[in-house]
Enzyme design. Structure first.
Site, PDB file in Angstrom:
ATOM      1  N   HIS A 118       0.841  -1.204   0.000  1.00 20.64           N
ATOM      2  CA  HIS A 118       0.000   0.000   0.000  1.00 20.64           C
ATOM      3  C   HIS A 118       0.876   1.253   0.000  1.00 20.64           C
ATOM      4  O   HIS A 118       0.616   2.202  -0.753  1.00 20.64           O
ATOM      5  CB  HIS A 118      -0.908  -0.025   1.232  1.00 20.64           C
ATOM      6  CG  HIS A 118      -1.682   1.239   1.448  1.00 20.64           C
ATOM      7  ND1 HIS A 118      -2.746   1.607   0.645  1.00 20.64           N
ATOM      8  CD2 HIS A 118      -1.542   2.232   2.368  1.00 20.64           C
ATOM      9  CE1 HIS A 118      -3.244   2.767   1.080  1.00 20.64           C
ATOM     10  NE2 HIS A 118      -2.519   3.166   2.112  1.00 20.64           N
ATOM     11  N   ARG A 144       3.449  10.897  -4.772  1.00 22.21           N
ATOM     12  CA  ARG A 144       4.830  11.368  -4.991  1.00 22.21           C
ATOM     13  C   ARG A 144       5.479  10.463  -6.040  1.00 22.21           C
ATOM     14  O   ARG A 144       6.298   9.593  -5.710  1.00 22.21           O
ATOM     15  CB  ARG A 144       5.654  11.272  -3.691  1.00 22.21           C
ATOM     16  CG  ARG A 144       5.191  12.167  -2.533  1.00 22.21           C
ATOM     17  CD  ARG A 144       5.989  11.878  -1.264  1.00 22.21           C
ATOM     18  NE  ARG A 144       5.910  10.476  -0.879  1.00 22.21           N
ATOM     19  CZ  ARG A 144       4.883   9.938  -0.207  1.00 22.21           C
ATOM     20  NH1 ARG A 144       3.885  10.684   0.178  1.00 22.21           N
ATOM     21  NH2 ARG A 144       4.868   8.643   0.068  1.00 22.21           N
ATOM     22  N   GLN A 197      -7.153  14.910   1.295  1.00 24.55           N
ATOM     23  CA  GLN A 197      -5.860  14.439   1.794  1.00 24.55           C
ATOM     24  C   GLN A 197      -4.690  14.995   0.974  1.00 24.55           C
ATOM     25  O   GLN A 197      -3.696  15.463   1.526  1.00 24.55           O
ATOM     26  CB  GLN A 197      -5.837  12.908   1.758  1.00 24.55           C
ATOM     27  CG  GLN A 197      -4.571  12.275   2.326  1.00 24.55           C
ATOM     28  CD  GLN A 197      -4.621  10.746   2.324  1.00 24.55           C
ATOM     29  OE1 GLN A 197      -5.599  10.146   1.891  1.00 24.55           O
ATOM     30  NE2 GLN A 197      -3.566  10.125   2.816  1.00 24.55           N
ATOM     31  N   LYS A 238      -9.521  12.144   7.065  1.00 28.52           N
ATOM     32  CA  LYS A 238      -9.733  10.877   7.763  1.00 28.52           C
ATOM     33  C   LYS A 238     -10.664  11.019   8.961  1.00 28.52           C
ATOM     34  O   LYS A 238     -11.036  10.000   9.554  1.00 28.52           O
ATOM     35  CB  LYS A 238      -8.392  10.356   8.302  1.00 28.52           C
ATOM     36  CG  LYS A 238      -7.304  10.211   7.260  1.00 28.52           C
ATOM     37  CD  LYS A 238      -7.381   8.899   6.527  1.00 28.52           C
ATOM     38  CE  LYS A 238      -6.121   8.649   5.731  1.00 28.52           C
ATOM     39  NZ  LYS A 238      -6.131   7.303   5.138  1.00 28.52           N
ATOM     40  N   THR A 263      -3.837   0.330   5.709  1.00 27.76           N
ATOM     41  CA  THR A 263      -4.491  -0.406   4.634  1.00 27.76           C
ATOM     42  C   THR A 263      -3.708  -1.661   4.297  1.00 27.76           C
ATOM     43  O   THR A 263      -2.513  -1.585   4.008  1.00 27.76           O
ATOM     44  CB  THR A 263      -4.583   0.489   3.386  1.00 27.76           C
ATOM     45  OG1 THR A 263      -5.153   1.726   3.783  1.00 27.76           O
ATOM     46  CG2 THR A 263      -5.422  -0.165   2.317  1.00 27.76           C
TER      47      THR A 263
END
Lengths: 433, 433
Positions: A145, A154, A251, A264, A366
Site C-alpha cells: 500500500h 509522490r 488528503q 480521515k 491499509t
C-alpha cells in the site's frame, strides 16, 4: 505469545448447535467480545460473547450468578457497557474467562441450563463500540500500500527512506469512530485540482475506503515506561476489522507537512466483535523480511516475534451499490503480508515513553497484498482514478458514490484448526449535506 | 463573540484583597477554572475558580449551598473532578455562573461570609487536568514558525503552497498530556543523522519545547454537522498555555509522509487555569491578512472574525537550568500574530463533519512572532542547533539538557482594561531511562 491450550481443541463442540456448523464465524474456539443490546430497544448496552448465531448476554450471566469466584468478578467487568475495565485486567484474566466460557459452552456442560437463559440471537442485536477509545493510532504497515499510494502522491519518491526502519504511524481522530452500520455524509472540504491556481470548497470527489485490521489495546503502560517487544502482546486484547474512510482529494491538499487530518476524521468504522489474541493462537505465522531489506533494529526484534509474530488472517472487501441485490468482492488480502507485526507496533509506539491505555485502538494501515488485485483501497484498484473498475451489471467506479455500501470481512481458516471468523463491518455513504 | 458586560468593569473590586493588587493574574474580572485539591492530600479533585491568591473550592460552595436555583446546578457541575459536563453546558451557562461569582465576590457582597469559608490559598493547591481530553488537535497557526521550521526541515521549500489556504493541523496524542508540574524522561527513539547510512536507537539529542496556546472546547457538535464560523466561538470554553514538547531528531526521521508521531507523544504540558473566552472579551483584536496574501475562503470568513477574531495575549517563555537561581526569559510573542483565528480553527476542524466533544483540546501551534527573538521554540532560537544561545552565567544551549525547566506565562494587559493573567505552565526534563 499465546500457547495452544484446551480452548483451541478442534474437536470441541458446543451445546449451541449453530456453533458446530461448518463455515460458522463463531465456533466455541472463537468467543469474541462485543457491546450489545436488543435492536430498537432502549436497554443499556452490555458486554457479550458470540457463540454460533447467538450472543451470551454477560449482564444476564452476572445476574443469574452462573459462575462463582474470580470468574464471577470477570463476568461483572465484561458485562459493563464498555469493556475497558475488563480489557485493563490483562491476559491472565482474559484467559480465565475464556476458559470458563469454553467449558460451560461445551456439549454436556453442567452450566447449559443456566447459560441457555442468557442467549440472545445475533439477528436481534444492535451494537455499540465495545470500548471507549481514548486514543486512535493509525499505522502504515503494508509496504505494498505504501508503495502504491506513494507512487500516486509522490511519483518521483514513492517509498520514503524511513519506511523499512520505522513502523510509520500517526495519531487519528477517536471521536468519529463508529461501529458497523455507521452511515455518514460525504465530507466537504478544501480541494485543489493539480492544475487549479487556487483551492475551492465543496464535497469530496474522491471518497475511498481502507481495509484495515483494528488492534485493541488491553492493559496499558505508565507514561515513561516503554513496553519491550517480548512483553508487547500481553498488552493487546484482540483484533477486529476497521474501515478507515478517506477523502483522497482533501488528503492530497492538506497532508503536507503534518499528515492526514480532515481527510480521515469524518468517519472510521469498526466491526463489533473483538476476537481475542488467544483465539488466534493457531494462526500465528513466522515474520520474515526479504534478505535484501534491512532487518528490524534490536528493540523491534525478538525470537517470538520472528517465529510467530504474524497473523494468517484472510481479509476481504466487498461493495454493494444501490443497483445491486448482493454485494460483490472488490479484493482480498492477508494480514500476514504486513511489513511490521503487532508487537513491533506496540513496542515502537511506547519506546519514547508514550502511555497506552485500555481501549486504545491501533489501525494496521491499509492491508494491500503484493498483487494489484489485492489492493485494500479504491485509490489503488483504480490506479488513482485513471482505471475505472467495472462492477457486475456494468456500473463503473473510480471512487465511491453516494449510496454505496462497503463491507469488510475476515476469517482465519486452515486445515486442522478451528475456523475463526470476525463477522463484518458494513457502512454506507450518504450524500453531502 | 462576547460583548462587554458588568463582569468586565475595570472599577470592580473584590473583598478578597489580593485580587485588587496591581499585577495580580486573577482579579475579579478573570475568574478562570481549574481542578484542584490540597497538595499532598488524597482528597478528591474538584473544580475551582481563582480569585487573587485564593481558589474558590466549588465543591465547598456546593455543599454550603451558597447559591440557589440554576446557579446551584451549575456550581454542582463545575465542582466535579473533571469539568467536561460543565463545559458541555454552553456559553449561556458559563456566563451565568461567571456573573453570579462576580457579584458574590465584589466588595460588600452579601455572600462574603459564606464564600470566604470556601477559599483555599493557591499556595496550598495541587492540580489535575481540568477536563478529560478526548481528542487533541495541534494546529500550526504561526506563519513565522512554519516558515522558520520549514526552512530547517525543507530548505528548498519552507512554506508549502497550502499554508495560506488551510488551517493546517494534525491529531495529537491525548494520553500523554499532563498538567503543570509534569516531569518526564527524555524520550528515546530512532534517530538518523543526515550523513548516517542507517538510523540508530537512543535518547533524543534535540529535545525542544513549543510555546502554544491551548484552546479548550466546550459544547461539541454532532458527527456530520459542521460548525459555521459565526457560531464557532460558542463552542470554545476558554484558553490556557500549552508546552508541546518535541523531539526534533525523532521528528525529522519519522515525520514523512504521515506527520509527527513519537516526536510529540512522550509529553505535553498544560497550565492548570482555563481562562474563559468571556473574560478575554476586552482583548479581542482585528484579524487581518496582508493584502498580497490570499484572503480566507468564504467558509472561513465572517464580519465578526475580521473585526475581533484575534486575541491580544502576550506570551512568554523562560528557562531555569539546574545552575540558575531564577528563571530567565527566552522569548516573548503575541497570539494576535497568529495567521488563523480560533473561530477558523473550529470551523475548519468540523467542516468535514468531524465531531468535537466537550473537553477536546486544540493547540494553536508554536506561537513565534515575526522577529527572530520572538521564536517559540529552541529549534528556531538556535537556528536548528547551529547558533547556541548563551544564558546568564555563561551556560549555552542549542537544545534542552536534563534538569532544565521550561516555564511559560501569558497575560492580557493594556491601559483601560483589567489585567487577565493565565498563571504558568512549568515542566522539567528528567534523564532518559
Amino acid at each position: 505469545m499465546y500457547a495452544l491450550n484446551e480452548t483451541h481443541d478442534l474437536t470441541l463442540t458446543s451445546w449451541v448447535d449453530s456453533a458446530n456448523q461448518p463455515g460458522c464465524d463463531f465456533p466455541i474456539q472463537n468467543l469474541p467480545f462485543a457491546s450489545v443490546r436488543r435492536a430498537g430497544s432502549d436497554e443499556i448496552f452490555r458486554g457479550a460473547v458470540a457463540i454460533g448465531d447467538q450472543a451470551i448476554d454477560l449482564a444476564a450471566v452476572r445476574d443469574a450468578q452462573v459462575f462463582g469466584g474470580d470468574v464471577a468478578l470477570l463476568v461483572a467487568l465484561a458485562a459493563e457497557p464498555k469493556l475497558n475495565d475488563f480489557m485493563a485486567e490483562g491476559p491472565e484474566a482474559w484467559s480465565e474467562l475464556r476458559l470458563a466460557l469454553s467449558r460451560a459452552l461445551r456439549t454436556g456442560a453442567a452450566e447449559q441450563g443456566a447459560l441457555a437463559q442468557c442467549l440472545i440471537p445475533l439477528a436481534e442485536l444492535e451494537y455499540d463500540l465495545a470500548m471507549t477509545i481514548g486514543d486512535y493510532t493509525d499505522f502504515y504497515t503494508s509496504i505494498h500500500h505504501a508503495t502504491a499510494v506513494g507512487s500516486l502522491f509522490r511519483p518521483d519518491n514513492p517509498l520514503l527512506p524511513n519506511y523499512k526502519w520505522v513502523p510509520i504511524g500517526y495519531h487519528g481522530r477517536a471521536s468519529s469512530i463508529g461501529v458497523s452500520g455507521q452511515a455518514f455524509h460525504r465530507p466537504s472540504g478544501q480541494l485543489k485540482a493539480p492544475d487549479a491556481a487556487e483551492p475551492s470548497f465543496g464535497p469530496c470527489k474522491r471518497l475511498d475506503y481502507e481495509l484495515e485490521v483494528g488492534i485493541v489495546i488491553g492493559r496499558g503502560n505508565a507514561l515513561g515506561e516503554p513496553i519491550g517487544i517480548e512483553a508487547a502482546e500481553q498488552h493487546v486484547f484482540g483484533l477486529c476489522l476497521l474501515n478507515d474512510w478517506s477523502a483522497r482529494d482533501i488528503q492530497a491538499w492538506e497532508y503536507q507537512p503534518l499528515g492526514p487530518f480532515l481527510s480521515k476524521s469524518f468517519a472510521s468504522t469498526l466491526s463489533p466483535w473483538i476476537v481475542t489474541l488467544e483465539a488466534l493462537a493457531p494462526y500465528r505465522a513466522a515474520f520474515t523480511r526479504p534478505a535484501e531489506d534491512p532487518q528490524p533494529l534490536p528493540y523491534l526484534s525478538a525470537p517470538g516475534n520472528s517465529e510467530a509474530g504474524a497473523v494468517d488472517m484472510q481479509l476481504e472487501c466487498l461493495i454493494q451499490t444501490p443497483a445491486m441485490a448482493e454485494p460483490v468482492r472488490l479484493s482480498q488480502s492477508n494480514f500476514s503480508d504486513s511489513y511490521w507485526t503487532i508487537a513491533q507496533m506496540v513496542t515502537h509506539h511506547t519506546v519514547n515513553g508514550c502511555n497506552l491505555q485500555a481501549g486504545d485502538l491501533f489501525g494496521s494501515g491499509t492491508q494491500s497484498g503484493p498483487e494489484h488485485e489485492q489492493a485494500g483501497s479504491m485509490l489503488e484498484l483504480s490506479r488513482g482514478g485513471k482505471s475505472p473498475i467495472t462492477l457486475p451489471g456494468g456500473e463503473q467506479r473510480t471512487f465511491l458514490e453516494d449510496g454505496d455500501t462497503i463491507i469488510m470481512r475476515a476469517v482465519c481458516d486452515k486445515p486442522g484448526a478451528p475456523r475463526i471468523g470476525f463477522g463484518e463491518v458494513r457502512s454506507t455513504v450518504l450524500p453531502a449535506r
